[in-house]
Design a protein around this motif. Sequence first.
Motif, PDB file in Angstrom:
ATOM      1  N   GLN A   1       8.608  -0.310   2.969  1.00 18.05           N
ATOM      2  CA  GLN A   1       8.160  -1.659   3.299  1.00 18.05           C
ATOM      3  C   GLN A   1       7.970  -2.416   1.986  1.00 18.05           C
ATOM      4  N   SER A   2       9.075  -2.697   1.301  1.00 15.80           N
ATOM      5  CA  SER A   2       9.013  -3.263  -0.036  1.00 15.80           C
ATOM      6  C   SER A   2       8.424  -4.675  -0.057  1.00 15.80           C
ATOM      7  N   GLU A   3       8.441  -5.371   1.108  1.00  7.67           N
ATOM      8  CA  GLU A   3       7.899  -6.732   1.113  1.00  7.67           C
ATOM      9  C   GLU A   3       6.388  -6.754   0.896  1.00  7.67           C
ATOM     10  N   LEU A   4       5.708  -5.653   1.243  1.00  2.00           N
ATOM     11  CA  LEU A   4       4.260  -5.596   1.107  1.00  2.00           C
ATOM     12  C   LEU A   4       3.875  -5.347  -0.348  1.00  2.00           C
ATOM     13  N   LEU A   5       3.042  -6.220  -0.876  1.00  4.90           N
ATOM     14  CA  LEU A   5       2.587  -6.091  -2.249  1.00  4.90           C
ATOM     15  C   LEU A   5       1.218  -5.420  -2.247  1.00  4.90           C
ATOM     16  N   ILE A   6       1.186  -4.158  -2.621  1.00  7.56           N
ATOM     17  CA  ILE A   6      -0.047  -3.377  -2.634  1.00  7.56           C
ATOM     18  C   ILE A   6      -0.721  -3.583  -3.992  1.00  7.56           C
ATOM     19  N   ASP A   7      -1.954  -4.056  -3.976  1.00 14.73           N
ATOM     20  CA  ASP A   7      -2.661  -4.331  -5.225  1.00 14.73           C
ATOM     21  C   ASP A   7      -3.346  -3.087  -5.785  1.00 14.73           C
ATOM     22  N   TYR A   8      -3.706  -2.172  -4.878  1.00 15.22           N
ATOM     23  CA  TYR A   8      -4.339  -0.929  -5.339  1.00 15.22           C
ATOM     24  C   TYR A   8      -4.141   0.120  -4.266  1.00 15.22           C
ATOM     25  N   GLN A   9      -3.964   1.362  -4.689  1.00 17.51           N
ATOM     26  CA  GLN A   9      -3.902   2.457  -3.734  1.00 17.51           C
ATOM     27  C   GLN A   9      -4.253   3.765  -4.406  1.00 17.51           C
ATOM     28  N   ASP A  10      -4.829   4.655  -3.602  1.00 21.54           N
ATOM     29  CA  ASP A  10      -5.058   6.030  -4.039  1.00 21.54           C
ATOM     30  C   ASP A  10      -4.720   6.919  -2.855  1.00 21.54           C
ATOM     31  N   ASP A  11      -5.194   8.136  -2.855  1.00 22.49           N
ATOM     32  CA  ASP A  11      -4.824   9.065  -1.789  1.00 22.49           C
ATOM     33  C   ASP A  11      -5.379   8.644  -0.425  1.00 22.49           C
ATOM     34  N   GLU A  12      -6.426   7.845  -0.398  1.00 23.47           N
ATOM     35  CA  GLU A  12      -7.079   7.510   0.864  1.00 23.47           C
ATOM     36  C   GLU A  12      -7.013   6.027   1.225  1.00 23.47           C
ATOM     37  N   THR A  13      -6.874   5.159   0.244  1.00 24.56           N
ATOM     38  CA  THR A  13      -7.073   3.730   0.488  1.00 24.56           C
ATOM     39  C   THR A  13      -5.937   2.886  -0.078  1.00 24.56           C
ATOM     40  N   MET A  14      -5.653   1.783   0.607  1.00 24.59           N
ATOM     41  CA  MET A  14      -4.757   0.755   0.091  1.00 24.59           C
ATOM     42  C   MET A  14      -5.477  -0.593   0.154  1.00 24.59           C
ATOM     43  N   VAL A  15      -5.214  -1.449  -0.830  1.00 22.75           N
ATOM     44  CA  VAL A  15      -5.841  -2.763  -0.887  1.00 22.75           C
ATOM     45  C   VAL A  15      -4.765  -3.827  -1.038  1.00 22.75           C
ATOM     46  N   PHE A  16      -4.830  -4.843  -0.153  1.00 22.67           N
ATOM     47  CA  PHE A  16      -3.923  -5.987  -0.211  1.00 22.67           C
ATOM     48  C   PHE A  16      -4.772  -7.231  -0.449  1.00 22.67           C
ATOM     49  N   GLN A  17      -4.619  -7.867  -1.586  1.00 23.56           N
ATOM     50  CA  GLN A  17      -5.361  -9.085  -1.866  1.00 23.56           C
ATOM     51  C   GLN A  17      -4.611 -10.309  -1.329  1.00 23.56           C
ATOM     52  N   TYR A  18      -5.380 -11.351  -0.989  1.00 31.04           N
ATOM     53  CA  TYR A  18      -4.768 -12.611  -0.591  1.00 31.04           C
ATOM     54  C   TYR A  18      -5.585 -13.757  -1.194  1.00 31.04           C
ATOM     55  N   THR A  19      -4.931 -14.853  -1.449  1.00 27.30           N
ATOM     56  CA  THR A  19      -5.596 -16.011  -2.050  1.00 27.30           C
ATOM     57  C   THR A  19      -5.600 -17.229  -1.136  1.00 27.30           C
ATOM     58  N   THR A  20      -4.811 -17.180  -0.049  1.00 30.93           N
ATOM     59  CA  THR A  20      -4.788 -18.269   0.930  1.00 30.93           C
ATOM     60  C   THR A  20      -4.662 -17.665   2.325  1.00 30.93           C
TER      61      THR A  20
ATOM     62  N   ALA B   1      -9.595  -9.530   0.357  1.00 28.91           N
ATOM     63  CA  ALA B   1      -8.714  -8.371   0.312  1.00 28.91           C
ATOM     64  C   ALA B   1      -8.847  -7.578   1.603  1.00 28.91           C
ATOM     65  N   LEU B   2      -7.748  -6.991   2.030  1.00 34.60           N
ATOM     66  CA  LEU B   2      -7.729  -6.073   3.163  1.00 34.60           C
ATOM     67  C   LEU B   2      -7.801  -4.657   2.619  1.00 34.60           C
ATOM     68  N   VAL B   3      -8.806  -3.931   3.052  1.00 34.51           N
ATOM     69  CA  VAL B   3      -8.990  -2.544   2.617  1.00 34.51           C
ATOM     70  C   VAL B   3      -8.661  -1.647   3.799  1.00 34.51           C
ATOM     71  N   ILE B   4      -7.619  -0.812   3.637  1.00 35.57           N
ATOM     72  CA  ILE B   4      -7.065  -0.052   4.766  1.00 35.57           C
ATOM     73  C   ILE B   4      -7.037   1.435   4.442  1.00 35.57           C
ATOM     74  N   ASN B   5      -7.434   2.222   5.415  1.00 31.80           N
ATOM     75  CA  ASN B   5      -7.317   3.676   5.300  1.00 31.80           C
ATOM     76  C   ASN B   5      -5.839   4.044   5.407  1.00 31.80           C
ATOM     77  N   ARG B   6      -5.323   4.789   4.440  1.00 32.05           N
ATOM     78  CA  ARG B   6      -3.898   5.135   4.429  1.00 32.05           C
ATOM     79  C   ARG B   6      -3.470   5.896   5.678  1.00 32.05           C
TER      80      ARG B   6
END
Length: 338
Positions: A32-51, A19-24
């Motif tokens: 950016q609807s193409e991006l599938l955000i797996d988790y987010q809060d006021d400070e962080t966004m998480v993008f998981q990947y399987t390949t 997973a990519l963990v990014i400071n918002r």
Amino acid sequence: MSKDCQFCGTSVTLPNKGALVINRKNVDVEQQSELLIDYQDDETMVFQYTTMSNLVTTLELLRKRNTSNFWLHILNLDTKQSFPISIDHLYERLKHPELASIIHNGSFTSHLQPIVDMQTNEVFGYESLLRTTEQSVNPGELFSYAQQSGLQSMLDQKARRSAVKAKSDYLAKGQKIFINFLPSTIYVPEFCLKHTFQIVREFQIEPEDLVFEVVETEKVSDVDHLKRILDTYKASGMKVALDDVGTGYSTLEMLSLLEPDYLKVDRSFIRNCHIDKENQEFLYQVMERAEMIGITVLAEGIETIEEWTWLHQLGVDLGQGYFIGKPQAVPEKEFILP
């Protein structure tokens, strides 16, 4: 996960699923609807990947929306370990994994180019020049890639080890080996150079036989930091050299401050020195300043007998170039010179 690079703190081998963990604050994902955000809060966004393909797609979308470089964390979903890396460095490693693998595996050898005493014609030492072993990759291309991918520190470390090993394998005690290094990879000299000193002990090399040569292309701006690096080398009994004197930061005015043991005059001042008056005037100045401070002068890029003869008459201490000998995996021991 592979062992992290002790200098830059990032892993070369990427987890196959993570997973990519990014400071918002660092990114803009609005509309950016193409991006599938797996988790987010006021400070962080998480993008998981399987390949790896998923990861590349996510990075391309993030880079499309955010033109500036920014840092993120990669989380290994199996081990729960994470490490920091910039998005540009990560993207470069994914584009050229074969180059990252060469650096990570240390698939290197050193070719040695002779340096001779111009007054006695005896071999003084050799410069170590990095070459790849398993794949034929241009060293310039590899160093450029290392800069773009954040692997400079690791490559510099592996290159130093290859050079010290070549010294152990081929050179006699007392013969110097000149080893290039990148000042930008050494953050805290007392800590970052410990690995180099361990290599020297491992191969049982006399410290005074090693000459660490600043690579001019780094365009060092922090001269005080460079001086601390050189002083750390010298405190351990090793010698230091400034490369390409006459261009960039390596001006004559710096010699008194940095006090190198050797200075290598840029090849542009050696070319046609027997007829070029401007080059001759510069070389007169170099020799005068070096004699005042007690620095040994090395002329690199000597390609003709006319250049050699003029430099010899000038009293230059050491010479290097194709006229003397080309880099070779197993160095020549004797040379027929004027």
